[in-house]
Design a protein around this motif. Structure first.
Motif, PDB file in Angstrom:
ATOM      1  N   ASP A  76       0.794  -1.230   0.000  1.00 39.72           N
ATOM      2  CA  ASP A  76       0.000   0.000   0.000  1.00 39.72           C
ATOM      3  C   ASP A  76       0.823   1.275   0.000  1.00 39.72           C
ATOM      4  O   ASP A  76       0.252   2.363  -0.001  1.00 39.72           O
ATOM      5  CB  ASP A  76      -0.989   0.013   1.180  1.00 39.72           C
ATOM      6  CG  ASP A  76      -0.283   0.016   2.542  1.00 39.72           C
ATOM      7  OD1 ASP A  76       0.961  -0.087   2.579  1.00 39.72           O
ATOM      8  OD2 ASP A  76      -0.989   0.122   3.559  1.00 39.72           O
ATOM      9  N   ASN A  85      -0.727   4.940  -0.541  1.00 38.86           N
ATOM     10  CA  ASN A  85      -0.704   5.793   0.655  1.00 38.86           C
ATOM     11  C   ASN A  85      -0.104   7.155   0.352  1.00 38.86           C
ATOM     12  O   ASN A  85      -0.691   8.197   0.653  1.00 38.86           O
ATOM     13  CB  ASN A  85       0.139   5.133   1.762  1.00 38.86           C
ATOM     14  CG  ASN A  85      -0.593   3.982   2.430  1.00 38.86           C
ATOM     15  OD1 ASN A  85      -1.785   3.804   2.220  1.00 38.86           O
ATOM     16  ND2 ASN A  85       0.125   3.209   3.228  1.00 38.86           N
ATOM     17  N   ALA A 112       2.222   3.429   8.584  1.00 41.17           N
ATOM     18  CA  ALA A 112       3.432   3.892   9.264  1.00 41.17           C
ATOM     19  C   ALA A 112       3.935   5.172   8.621  1.00 41.17           C
ATOM     20  O   ALA A 112       4.378   6.103   9.291  1.00 41.17           O
ATOM     21  CB  ALA A 112       4.504   2.810   9.199  1.00 41.17           C
ATOM     22  N   VAL A 142      14.629   6.083   7.056  1.00 42.53           N
ATOM     23  CA  VAL A 142      15.769   6.746   7.708  1.00 42.53           C
ATOM     24  C   VAL A 142      17.055   6.509   6.915  1.00 42.53           C
ATOM     25  O   VAL A 142      17.924   7.383   6.857  1.00 42.53           O
ATOM     26  CB  VAL A 142      15.902   6.241   9.164  1.00 42.53           C
ATOM     27  CG1 VAL A 142      17.220   6.720   9.782  1.00 42.53           C
ATOM     28  CG2 VAL A 142      14.715   6.698  10.000  1.00 42.53           C
ATOM     29  N   GLY A 145       9.829   2.710   1.757  1.00 48.70           N
ATOM     30  CA  GLY A 145       9.890   4.045   2.372  1.00 48.70           C
ATOM     31  C   GLY A 145      11.200   4.751   2.036  1.00 48.70           C
ATOM     32  O   GLY A 145      11.210   5.964   1.791  1.00 48.70           O
TER      33      GLY A 145
HETATM   34  N1  ADP Z   1       9.799   2.515  12.747  1.00 50.23           N
HETATM   35  C1  ADP Z   1      10.017   3.073  11.541  1.00 50.23           C
HETATM   36  N2  ADP Z   1      10.865   4.092  11.415  1.00 50.23           N
HETATM   37  C2  ADP Z   1      11.066   4.639  10.200  1.00 50.23           C
HETATM   38  N3  ADP Z   1      10.462   4.245   9.080  1.00 50.23           N
HETATM   39  C3  ADP Z   1       9.627   3.250   9.172  1.00 50.23           C
HETATM   40  C4  ADP Z   1       9.343   2.597  10.372  1.00 50.23           C
HETATM   41  N4  ADP Z   1       8.443   1.624  10.136  1.00 50.23           N
HETATM   42  C5  ADP Z   1       8.175   1.670   8.830  1.00 50.23           C
HETATM   43  N5  ADP Z   1       8.871   2.654   8.249  1.00 50.23           N
HETATM   44  C6  ADP Z   1       8.863   3.007   6.835  1.00 50.23           C
HETATM   45  O1  ADP Z   1       7.531   2.969   6.361  1.00 50.23           O
HETATM   46  C7  ADP Z   1       7.516   2.287   5.118  1.00 50.23           C
HETATM   47  C8  ADP Z   1       6.171   1.633   4.895  1.00 50.23           C
HETATM   48  O2  ADP Z   1       5.186   2.615   4.735  1.00 50.23           O
HETATM   49  P1  ADP Z   1       3.689   2.227   4.372  1.00 50.23           P
HETATM   50  O3  ADP Z   1       3.725   1.047   3.498  1.00 50.23           O
HETATM   51  O4  ADP Z   1       3.026   3.425   3.837  1.00 50.23           O
HETATM   52  O5  ADP Z   1       3.058   1.869   5.789  1.00 50.23           O
HETATM   53  P2  ADP Z   1       2.660   0.443   6.391  1.00 50.23           P
HETATM   54  O6  ADP Z   1       3.917  -0.285   6.705  1.00 50.23           O
HETATM   55  O7  ADP Z   1       1.907   0.781   7.624  1.00 50.23           O
HETATM   56  O8  ADP Z   1       1.853  -0.266   5.366  1.00 50.23           O
HETATM   57  C9  ADP Z   1       8.654   1.308   5.193  1.00 50.23           C
HETATM   58  O9  ADP Z   1       9.117   0.977   3.908  1.00 50.23           O
HETATM   59  C10 ADP Z   1       9.690   2.054   6.017  1.00 50.23           C
HETATM   60  O10 ADP Z   1      10.538   2.807   5.186  1.00 50.23           O
END
Ligand code: ADP
Ligand code: ADP
Ligand code: MG
Ligand code: MG
Ligand code: MG
Ligand code: MG
Lengths: 218, 330, 330, 218
Positions: free
Chosen positions: A44, A48, A86, A138, A200
């Motif tokens: 997603d 998102n 996230a 990060v 991310g």
């Molecule tokens: N604790 C964290 N700190 C920093 N970035 C994070 C963390 N957890 C997840 N992410 C980032 O969020 C991204 C995922 O985002 P998204 O897919 O939109 O949300 P979700 O994981 O809730 O489906 C990951 O690829 C990672 O880069």
């Protein structure tokens, strides 16, 4: 092109243009981001961020904030209100913290931007408690902030400095490929997360590239 | 991908419209994505609010009603809700006795609910949170985001909901919710991946001879890929994983849960084996649920959740409940 | 084919073992394939017996209990039960007031129940039968085995069950059962075929762009193959077909039923559209069911069943029921 | 080989051998029968008959009926008790009616067998009210009964007569391919049932072929 590093040339319009360019770029890469998230997450991330940046552009168009700081705070708040997952709170916090760091100056310098990016990254770290090497956004954001700060210290031009930041983000995103994830959903996969680029980190590199793109034509 | 939808972007809103039309006992705001029990907050009753990504139906909106949740906040498919939803739901159900947030342990859910809780506090709504993290497939929590919240969510929502309905204070409701989570464990197995409407294709590919062991509820692959086996062995893997983490004995509440694409006849086949595996370990399935409760869109597979009962938990489980997906006693 | 089973031959017996383990309110003879309400026949109460091939779960065994069926006779997968099962179930539930057989209109079901009824008569058990034939996809009944019995079976069993529970005599229970059938129509759509454990592969192949319109519940292809469309249009096809056969108006009871492999979120999307289509035709969905009730193994798709309510039928629908798959009021 | 048409040479053992051969043949063709049923029915005809004939063989082994009539009645009753579906009562009735037609003679002639087969087909017709051309087992059974009766009238030998019956059943089964079904599940398909051979007609041809096979080595 190539404004002085110290000059306060970065107006609200510059930041608005950045967010528009980021939105365009996220839209173009949406399916790829979702594909990356399908491999080690939940498929997603592209939708998102596309939803979030589309809303951010709309919010900026409606409210036209008067300062760079207000632009970024509005973007961050919009991401928090619209993205979920996230990445919503994390990117939202990044933009909000960066915006707050810019204060209420009507225009800011590259040095201010560097400080703001550093503040944004700190916000992400605080909220998500991920360290570099954990295979998250990060890993792209932190090197980008470092490279920008360094370029500013060295007195390089805006285009050049943001080019360095963008390159550092891209390299950071690529460097997530061999990492096993320790944060976020990908961590559930343990060693099976190795061999995939973090979605991310990839989107973070896109957003930094958008910043450079806009700076290059500013 | 073939789905009975009107387009990937419309799924959640359309499903909420359908939920509203089918269940007059719910007040559904399809635009803002909030599902609340009709009738408004009951003064002095603790409000129970949960939420999470859509795609897990009937979780959570199907558990809104008497004796269970007061409100649910469905996010986009597999995407946790945003803080605004949670704040609005919390204030809507606040009857002066505080609100319990039932949060499944995913980074997104945790962060968004945390932000919402801060905003609720600013608005004078006392919030307690319980984190559900029952999935034993996630180990080494030092190196992960911690155990996922899966099937135990149903147990937590039902049992805490019964206590809240009985008028217990927030601290008590939170205590029992945590106790249910602490006494519950889950393990899931996928026979096929799911397809999100946005992605349009399965999140992973499995051959006829393969299964994914230790899956979550978001279409992610499991801990390991293994060879397909019969129902007795696959349920054995699940019970072993649970038993290893939390030795099973005495009376248990057990759920054999379908992931969305597995028909009920197979879930009953699996339940027969699970009941046998439990007996082999000296535990007794005193209460059970067999069906699709915490799903992953159209995924084929199942999960097993076991909760070690106490007299109090059994009594609260048996208390009347009246929601779209769980109903007895009224 | 990947199924959560222990082998094709064991599916029905294993599922019955699971049913027995999960529902102490049922007396299950897994060997002879008879599911009866625990507690034995109630003197003076008409017994309700139904049955049919397995693979349609929760139908029929999931509807055995207070206010609905007294017994179910599950056959092999998609194979009607044999007369012995029906006779044994009928004598087991006979409380002196006769037994109603609820028979879906398939040649196999009709013949086996007919033989059973003759044997019951020889044993002094008075039997009345009601034939359920609600599927409007089957036309030209001169040239066919007649309309199939599908979704309306749930309505017939629930409503006749409520009347039997209230102590009505056999003729009355049979009358209301026939009335429910007469006032009900169904239409089904498949997005994918199902796979029987014995065949091991799908009974037909559909491309990504195709659907089968007018399917039954045994994995057979429908009347026509057509192009895949969105939920609004597909439900429109179903409602049109029903409306053409039985003009819709007034209060109706409507079921949006999943065929086994379609997740609940999609069924709610479909229900939103169905409610809209009904309103467009001046009918009101006064009562509804959304979920998997009459399935076809792992088939993806849905069916819509509409019953034109009367005050009596509404009252009987609302009466308490306590079965594994349908429960309210107690 | 080639017993006289009038001779009462067909013992209970002959009928037992027939049912064993039919069971073998149904087992061998089980998946094909199921495949045919998948095309225009519900994919269970092969398993249904396999289950039924296996049980019939077992029942004969346990009870060893003393007359051909009793053998067929037991087979029919067993099919009714074990098969279910449409084919259970229909085949069950066919065997029961055939058995009843044989009375309690300890051995029967080919002419008796012809009369019994005719009685069996009549039972199927009565129960299922299918006519020839409706694309059911009747389309194989009726021609077979006709051919056997004819061969007996013509005084042909047992092997020869049953060869004719078997051939007629096979031809009857093949002739169902272009028919639209009017009875049973396949009728729901209307014109879409055209182009497929009826599973029940196919199994009827197998059972008649088994009869010929056994007669040929009797
Ligand atoms: N604790 C964290 N700190 C920093 N970035 C994070 C963390 N957890 C997840 N992410 C980032 O969020 C991204 C995922 O985002 P998204 O897919 O939109 O949300 P979700 O994981 O809730 O489906 C990951 O690829 C990672 O880069
Ligand atoms: N009314 C009928 N009369 C004669 N034969 C029938 C009739 N209905 C069905 N059949 C036969 O039964 C066969 C199907 O048997 P089977 O698959 O075992 O049962 P079911 O249709 O109940 O699944 C059909 O191929 C057809 O030959
Ligand atoms: Mg994601
Ligand atoms: Mg997500
Ligand atoms: Mg059948
Ligand atoms: Mg069949």
């Amino acid at each position: 092109m190539g404004a002085e590093v110290g000059a306060e040339v970065l107006t609200p319009a510059f930041f608005g243009a950045w967010i528009e360019e980021a939105a365009r770029s996220v839209r173009a890469e949406r399916d790829e981001l979702t594909r990356l998230d399908a491999a080690i997450g939940d498929a997603d991330h592209g939708t998102n961020l596309d939803r979030g940046f589309t809303e951010a552009v709309r919010a900026l168009g409606e409210r036209c904030p008067a300062t760079p700081g207000a632009v970024l705070v509005l973007v961050g708040s919009t991401l928090i209100r619209k993205v979920g997952g996230a990445s919503g709170p994390l990117y939202g916090t990044a933009f909000r913290e960066a915006g707050k760091a810019l204060g209420d100056a009507p225009a800011v310098s590259a040095a201010d931007l560097a400080a703001a990016l550093t503040a944004g990254v700190a916000g992400v770290r605080r909220l998500g408690s991920a360290a570099e090497g954990d295979k998250t956004m990060v890993d792209a954001l932190a090197p980008a902030a470092g490279a920008l700060a360094e370029a500013v210290r060295e007195g390089r031009g805006l285009d050049d400095a943001l080019g360095a930041a963008s390159a550092a983000a891209a390299a950071g995103a690529a460097a997530t490929i061999p990492m096993p994830a320790r944060k976020g959903r990908a961590s559930y996969l343990g060693p099976r997360s190795v061999g995939h680029q973090d979605p991310g980190a990839t989107s973070a590199a896109l957003i930094l590239r958008a910043l450079h793109t806009v700076a290059a034509r500013w | 991908m073939k789905k009975l939808i009107n387009g990937a972007d419309a799924v959640v809103t359309d499903a909420l419209r359908g939920l509203a039309a089918a269940h007059p006992g719910l007040r559904v705001d399809a635009g803002n994505r909030i599902v609340v029990r009709a009738g408004g907050p009951r003064p002095g009753k603790v409000g129970l609010v949960s939420g999470g990504g859509s795609g897990h139906e009937p979780l959570h909106a199907g558990f809104v009603g008497y004796g269970m949740l007061d409100a649910a906040c469905p996010g986009e498919i597999f995407t946790s809700p945003v803080p605004d939803q949670v704040v609005e739901a919390s204030t809507a159900v606040h009857g002066g006795a505080g609100v319990l947030h039932v949060v499944k342990n995913y980074t997104g859910d945790v962060l968004n609910f945390r932000m919402a809780a801060e905003l609720c506090a600013e608005e004078g709504v006392e919030v307690a949170s319980v984190l559900v993290d029952d999935d034993v497939a996630v180990r080494d929590s030092l190196y992960t985001a911690g155990r996922r919240g899966t099937g135990a969510t149903v147990f937590v929502e039902k049992i805490a909901g019964a206590l809240a309905e009985a008028g217990a204070p927030l601290a008590e409701v939170a205590r029992v919710a945590r106790e249910v989570n602490d006494r519950s464990r889950s393990f899931g197995v996928a026979l096929s991946a799911c397809t999100t409407p946005a992605a349009g294709k399965p999140t992973f590919e499995l051959s006829e001879a393969e299964v994914e062991l230790g899956i979550g509820i978001h279409g992610e692959p499991g801990r390991t890929r293994d060879t397909m086996r019969d129902a007795r062995e696959l349920t054995g893997v699940a019970i072993d994983a649970i038993h290893e983490d939390m030795p099973l004995s005495g009376d248990v509440l057990v759920m054999v849960n379908g992931m969305g694409g597995t028909p009920l006849i197979e879930l009953y086949v699996a339940y027969a084996e699970v009941a046998g595996h439990l007996a082999d370990r000296g535990a007794r399935a005193a209460r059970s649920l067999v069906g699709n409760y915490v799903t992953s869109l159209d995924m084929q597979g199942f999960s097993v959740t076991v909760c070690r009962l106490t007299d109090e938990l059994t009594r609260l489980w048996d208390a009347p409940v009246e929601t779209p997906a769980l109903r007895w006693g009224r």
